[in-house]
Enzyme design. Structure first.
Site, PDB file in Angstrom:
ATOM      1  N   GLU A 282       0.863  -1.177   0.000  1.00  0.00           N
ATOM      2  CA  GLU A 282       0.000   0.000   0.000  1.00  0.00           C
ATOM      3  C   GLU A 282       0.905   1.234   0.000  1.00  0.00           C
ATOM      4  OE1 GLU A 282      -2.416  -0.131   3.557  1.00  0.00           O
ATOM      5  OE2 GLU A 282      -2.213   2.013   3.885  1.00  0.00           O
TER       6      GLU A 282
ATOM      7  N   HIS B 244      -3.095  -6.437  10.987  1.00  0.00           N
ATOM      8  CA  HIS B 244      -3.995  -7.421  10.372  1.00  0.00           C
ATOM      9  C   HIS B 244      -3.912  -8.793  11.032  1.00  0.00           C
ATOM     10  CE1 HIS B 244      -3.498  -4.992   6.334  1.00  0.00           C
ATOM     11  NE2 HIS B 244      -4.235  -4.347   7.224  1.00  0.00           N
TER      12      HIS B 244
ATOM     13  N   ASN C 289      -5.470  -6.492   2.214  1.00  0.00           N
ATOM     14  CA  ASN C 289      -6.070  -6.019   3.463  1.00  0.00           C
ATOM     15  C   ASN C 289      -7.332  -6.833   3.732  1.00  0.00           C
ATOM     16  OD1 ASN C 289      -4.902  -4.029   1.587  1.00  0.00           O
ATOM     17  ND2 ASN C 289      -4.818  -2.747   3.392  1.00  0.00           N
TER      18      ASN C 289
HETATM   19  P1  FDA Z   1     -12.548  -6.427  15.053  1.00  0.00           P
HETATM   20  O1  FDA Z   1     -11.210  -6.324  15.703  1.00  0.00           O
HETATM   21  O2  FDA Z   1     -12.911  -5.429  14.034  1.00  0.00           O
HETATM   22  O3  FDA Z   1     -13.697  -6.375  16.170  1.00  0.00           O
HETATM   23  C1  FDA Z   1     -13.612  -7.093  17.374  1.00  0.00           C
HETATM   24  C2  FDA Z   1     -14.337  -6.299  18.454  1.00  0.00           C
HETATM   25  O4  FDA Z   1     -14.495  -7.134  19.609  1.00  0.00           O
HETATM   26  C3  FDA Z   1     -13.569  -5.074  18.939  1.00  0.00           C
HETATM   27  O5  FDA Z   1     -14.429  -3.945  18.909  1.00  0.00           O
HETATM   28  C4  FDA Z   1     -13.140  -5.427  20.359  1.00  0.00           C
HETATM   29  O6  FDA Z   1     -13.070  -4.303  21.222  1.00  0.00           O
HETATM   30  C5  FDA Z   1     -14.244  -6.387  20.786  1.00  0.00           C
HETATM   31  N1  FDA Z   1     -13.839  -7.332  21.821  1.00  0.00           N
HETATM   32  C6  FDA Z   1     -12.696  -8.048  21.904  1.00  0.00           C
HETATM   33  N2  FDA Z   1     -12.706  -8.855  22.984  1.00  0.00           N
HETATM   34  C7  FDA Z   1     -13.901  -8.652  23.603  1.00  0.00           C
HETATM   35  C8  FDA Z   1     -14.494  -9.196  24.780  1.00  0.00           C
HETATM   36  N3  FDA Z   1     -13.873 -10.136  25.510  1.00  0.00           N
HETATM   37  N4  FDA Z   1     -15.717  -8.736  25.148  1.00  0.00           N
HETATM   38  C9  FDA Z   1     -16.357  -7.788  24.405  1.00  0.00           C
HETATM   39  N5  FDA Z   1     -15.825  -7.247  23.276  1.00  0.00           N
HETATM   40  C10 FDA Z   1     -14.616  -7.688  22.880  1.00  0.00           C
HETATM   41  N6  FDA Z   1      -8.098  -3.818   7.146  1.00  0.00           N
HETATM   42  C11 FDA Z   1      -8.452  -3.571   5.862  1.00  0.00           C
HETATM   43  O7  FDA Z   1      -9.063  -4.417   5.219  1.00  0.00           O
HETATM   44  N7  FDA Z   1      -8.129  -2.369   5.293  1.00  0.00           N
HETATM   45  C12 FDA Z   1      -7.443  -1.408   5.972  1.00  0.00           C
HETATM   46  O8  FDA Z   1      -7.202  -0.315   5.432  1.00  0.00           O
HETATM   47  C13 FDA Z   1      -7.053  -1.671   7.303  1.00  0.00           C
HETATM   48  N8  FDA Z   1      -6.303  -0.780   8.014  1.00  0.00           N
HETATM   49  C14 FDA Z   1      -6.058  -0.985   9.356  1.00  0.00           C
HETATM   50  C15 FDA Z   1      -5.406  -0.017  10.108  1.00  0.00           C
HETATM   51  C16 FDA Z   1      -5.223  -0.195  11.474  1.00  0.00           C
HETATM   52  C17 FDA Z   1      -4.505   0.841  12.281  1.00  0.00           C
HETATM   53  C18 FDA Z   1      -5.718  -1.373  12.101  1.00  0.00           C
HETATM   54  C19 FDA Z   1      -5.565  -1.597  13.582  1.00  0.00           C
HETATM   55  C20 FDA Z   1      -6.354  -2.339  11.347  1.00  0.00           C
HETATM   56  C21 FDA Z   1      -6.520  -2.165   9.976  1.00  0.00           C
HETATM   57  N9  FDA Z   1      -7.167  -3.127   9.207  1.00  0.00           N
HETATM   58  C22 FDA Z   1      -7.443  -2.879   7.890  1.00  0.00           C
HETATM   59  C23 FDA Z   1      -7.585  -4.420   9.786  1.00  0.00           C
HETATM   60  C24 FDA Z   1      -9.084  -4.510  10.070  1.00  0.00           C
HETATM   61  O9  FDA Z   1      -9.520  -3.387  10.794  1.00  0.00           O
HETATM   62  C25 FDA Z   1      -9.348  -5.811  10.841  1.00  0.00           C
HETATM   63  O10 FDA Z   1      -8.931  -6.895  10.037  1.00  0.00           O
HETATM   64  C26 FDA Z   1     -10.818  -6.005  11.188  1.00  0.00           C
HETATM   65  O11 FDA Z   1     -11.299  -4.942  11.982  1.00  0.00           O
HETATM   66  C27 FDA Z   1     -11.057  -7.322  11.907  1.00  0.00           C
HETATM   67  O12 FDA Z   1     -12.450  -7.536  11.987  1.00  0.00           O
HETATM   68  P2  FDA Z   1     -13.047  -8.529  13.051  1.00  0.00           P
HETATM   69  O13 FDA Z   1     -14.534  -8.535  12.881  1.00  0.00           O
HETATM   70  O14 FDA Z   1     -12.321  -9.819  12.977  1.00  0.00           O
HETATM   71  O15 FDA Z   1     -12.663  -7.915  14.492  1.00  0.00           O
END
Ligand code: FDA
Length: 497
Positions: free
Chosen positions: A353, A438, A476
């Protein structure tokens, strides 16, 4: 409330959890979403919900007293600073060999991410999800996910002229002069809104450098897409600042779910017990894996199979910067939303990217986040003595990613007569190889679960997030996480409910 009985409880409000909530509610099922992070619906004293990347404050990090910026040095000077401990939006979760960045709050990763919404190339799909019917994914579920997420692509004519993407045009020029395919990458940011930001007719977000700690405008996070539609059904309730700590079979059927209510300093202010007929684990790759591994090891869910915790990968993430010549500036105004990349996946195992460096000043740097075909996979295990889940990832396992990224950037540097930046991740350190954005895997589809995310030893328990994907998505990941969740929930609604 404590003691309640609910039909479906979903742990986490990221992509997987939001898809499950919407589709179950549309099928007439009442859904309760439990989210450990904040709601992010109320402005602070400055009138803004989220803080700016350049001025991280109490809203920036999840329960840290010091920022831990992914890019933490500039010209050799450390950038991190002290902040009040608060349930902020970005978690920099530290394991022995890697820091895993994750979003915390209603909307999960969609609150903090760059919004890059990439569908993997069809020829790479079998390596991502080998047991899934690709015809169905590419004809039904990827289109469904892209439509519901509001994915769009930058107007190429605007890209060619706006100062905000000079860094993208420099990235394109360098890629093409070295013979690499340059690609526009779709995003969920509202591209018309960004044009209005440039015209000065709306409050600025991407053009004010907002990224990582939330976007106040323009980005179509899950709060504005799936979650808005889910709430509009009237069947979905959301409990922010509630963290699930245990799930176990309930005596009268269904599952007993233990939940800690948190205050904004992270203290537990109430402990609640809810009984749910069905529970969806959507806590993200790390959150879901940590829960399942601990619950198996400590006897709450002992019959979970031996694949739980395995198959975790970092999507091959590695960052680097290049120092451009003085006559090749990348611009002091940089849109914080990436829109393009360099595809060398099939030849070199890397998709890079072209990333922003929205410092507000000219840096003469080109910055890249590469996704690489790193073969290493780590495992989560329960350390009973320490009372926590550990991850076996080793820092040295990033070397294949560096080698793959170099297939692009060594060649560009040679062609352009340029060098790597050594001042962005420390003093004389080229590679940002200590982190991932990721996280993927830990409860892999078809191994820890059946081919639709069921934890078959426990009828009514499901995994529906990034934990299902075996460590790499070749691009991504969130479009794939969303599309897979759409596929799985459709099947589960049709056959289990
Ligand atoms: P996700 O992490 O989104 O959601 C899980 C949720 O569960 C969170 O809100 C968390 O707080 C909650 N949780 C966890 N444990 C818990 C518990 N015990 N009780 C209650 N709640 C709990 N991807 C992409 O495709 N394009 C991009 O441009 C980017 N860029 C990017 C930048 C940055 C800085 C980050 C950190 C990440 C990205 N990503 C990305 C990755 C992308 O955001 C990521 O892959 C997804 O959010 C994952 O989706 P999920 O549904 O798996 O979990």
């Amino acid at each position: 409330p404590s003691g309640a009985r609910v039909q479906v409880l979903v742990i986490g409000t990221g992509y997987g959890g939001s898809v499950a909530a919407l589709r179950l509610a549309q099928a007439g099922v009442d859904v309760h979403l439990v989210e450990m992070g904040m709601a992010w619906d109320t402005p602070g004293a400055d009138g803004k919900i989220f803080c700016n990347t350049r001025e991280p404050d109490y809203r920036s990090y999840w329960l840290r007293t010091r920022t831990k910026a992914p890019l933490n040095y500039f010209l050799g000077f450390p950038l991190d600073r002290g902040i009040p401990k608060h349930t902020g939006v970005l978690d920099a979760e530290e394991f022995a060999g890697i820091t895993v960045y994750q979003g915390r709050g209603v909307g999960g990763g969609s609150l903090v991410n760059g919004g890059m919404a990439v569908t993997p190339k069809r020829e790479n799909f079998a390596s991502v999800l080998p047991t899934v019917n690709a015809d169905e994914m590419y004809s039904v579920y990827y289109p469904r996910a892209n439509a519901a997420l509001g994915v769009g692509t930058i107007d190429p004519a605007w890209f060619d002229t706006t100062p905000a993407y000079q860094y993208g045009r420099v990235g394109r020029k360098h890629a093409q002069r070295s013979g690499f395919p340059f690609v526009f990458v779709p995003d969920v940011y509202d591209w018309d809104y960004m044009k209005q930001e440039e015209a000065g007719t709306v409050p600025k977000s991407a053009l004010a450098g907002e990224i990582l700690y939330g976007n106040n405008h323009g980005k179509k996070s899950l709060q504005r897409t799936y979650l808005a539609r889910a709430k509009a059904t009237g069947r979905v309730t959301v409990s922010p600042l509630h963290q699930v700590t245990s799930v176990s079979p309930a005596p009268g059927g269904g599952y007993t779910v233990l939940i800690d209510q948190l205050d904004t300093s992270g203290n537990v202010v109430a402990a609640k017990t809810v009984t749910a007929t069905r529970v969806f684990f959507a806590a993200g790759s790390v959150g879901t894996s940590k829960l399942l591994v601990r619950l198996k090891a400590t006897g709450a869910l002992p019959a979970l199979n031996g694949e739980v915790g395995k198959g975790w990968g970092d999507n091959g993430n590695v960052m680097c910067g290049r120092a451009n010549h003085l006559w090749d500036p990348t611009g002091s105004l940089q849109s914080a939303i990436p829109c393009c990349g360099i595809d060398n996946w099939s030849a070199g195992g890397a998709f890079a990217e072209v990333a922003p460096l929205p410092t507000g000043i000219e840096t003469w740097a080109s910055f890249y986040l590469s996704i690489t075909n790193n073969p290493h996979r780590a495992q989560f295990t329960w350390n009973a003595a320490a009372g926590k889940v550990e991850l076996s990832w080793q820092a040295a396992w990033k070397q294949p990613s560096i080698d793959m990224a170099k297939t692009i950037f060594d060649k560009i540097n040679a062609k352009e007569g340029t060098i790597y930046r050594t001042d962005l991740f420390g003093v004389y350190k080229i590679w940002g190889d200590h982190l991932t954005y990721h996280p993927l895997g830990g409860a892999v589809l078809g191994r820890a679960t059946d081919n639709y995310g069921r934890l078959t030893a426990y009828p009514g328990l499901y995994v529906i997030d990034g934990a299902l994907i075996p460590g790499n998505a070749t691009v991504n990941p969130f479009v794939t996480i969303t599309a897979l969740a759409e596929r799985n929930i459709e099947h589960i609604i049709a056959t289990d409910l």
